[in-house]
Write a protein that holds these residues in place. Sequence first.
Motif, short mmCIF file in Angstrom:
data_model
loop_
_atom_site.label_atom_id
_atom_site.label_comp_id
_atom_site.label_asym_id
_atom_site.label_seq_id
_atom_site.Cartn_x
_atom_site.Cartn_y
_atom_site.Cartn_z
N SER A 126 0.83 -1.20 0.00
CA SER A 126 0.00 0.00 0.00
C SER A 126 0.87 1.26 0.00
N GLU A 129 -5.01 2.28 -6.47
CA GLU A 129 -4.98 2.00 -7.92
C GLU A 129 -6.19 2.65 -8.60
N THR A 151 -4.75 -0.83 -1.12
CA THR A 151 -4.01 -0.84 -2.39
C THR A 151 -4.96 -0.73 -3.57
N ASP A 152 -6.09 -1.42 -3.49
CA ASP A 152 -7.10 -1.36 -4.56
C ASP A 152 -7.59 0.07 -4.78
N HIS A 182 -0.62 -1.58 -11.39
CA HIS A 182 -1.34 -2.86 -11.39
C HIS A 182 -0.43 -4.00 -10.91
N GLU A 237 -0.55 -3.82 -7.21
CA GLU A 237 -1.86 -4.31 -6.73
C GLU A 237 -1.95 -5.82 -6.85
N ALA A 246 2.29 1.69 -3.42
CA ALA A 246 1.27 2.22 -4.34
C ALA A 246 1.05 3.72 -4.12
N ASP A 254 -5.96 -5.03 1.72
CA ASP A 254 -6.08 -5.19 0.27
C ASP A 254 -6.89 -4.05 -0.34
#
Length: 207
Positions: free
Chosen positions: A20, A92, A88-89, A47, A50, A23, A85
Motif C-alpha cells: 500500500s 490504484e 491498495t485497490d 497494477h 496491486e 502504491a 487489500d
Amino acid sequence: MSKKQDSFYFQNFISCAEYSCQAAHLLKETMSHFDVASLSQKLDEMHKVEHAADMKKHELLNMLVKAFITPIEREDIIQVSQNLDDMTDQIEDVLIKVYYNRISSIRMDALELVEILIRCCEEVLKLMKEFADFKKSKRIHDHIVSINTLEEDADKLFISCMYQLHNTCTDPLEVIAWREIYSYLEKCMDTCEHVADTVESTIMKNS
C-alpha cells in the motif's frame, strides 16, 4: 501452533501494508511529475503492485484454510487482510480515474491529499509492525490515533478541495472528473481508518 506459523499472519499484514505504501508513493510520483504520455505505463506499474498485494492476501487465505489454531480469531484475520487489500485497490482506482477521465493537468490540492494518504499508509505500516505484540505494545494505540487524526484532516481538506473546484472550475466535465478523483482519494483514507478500527476491535476482544 509454532511461533513461526503464528507470526506468518502478522508478517503477511506487514507485507500487504508495504505494498500500500509502495502504491501511494507511485501515485504521488505519477501526479507530481504528471505526463499524459507515460500514464498508461504508470498504470501498468500500479497494477503490478496491486497484483502482488493480491497474491499476498491469497497466500494468507490459503494458510488460514489449513490452520487448526490461529493467533487471533479467523474472522479478524480475514477482515484485516481484506482492509489492507482495499487500501491498495483504492489507490490504484485513483490512478484509473485520472486515466479514463483524460486528466491533462493535476490540481495542486489533490497533491496535498496524496501527501496525507502517504502519511496514513505509513502509519498503517507502523501499526502492522506493532500488531503481533499488541498485548504488550505501548505504541499501537498512538498509531491508531494518528490514523484517525489523519483521516479527519483528509476529510477537512476534501471539503476544501470540492469547494475550490466548484468555485474556480467552469468546465462541467472537468468538475465531474475531479469530483470523482477527490472522492476516491478520500476513500483511500477511509480504508486506512478501517484497518485501524479492525485492529482496535481485535485488541479489545483479545485483552
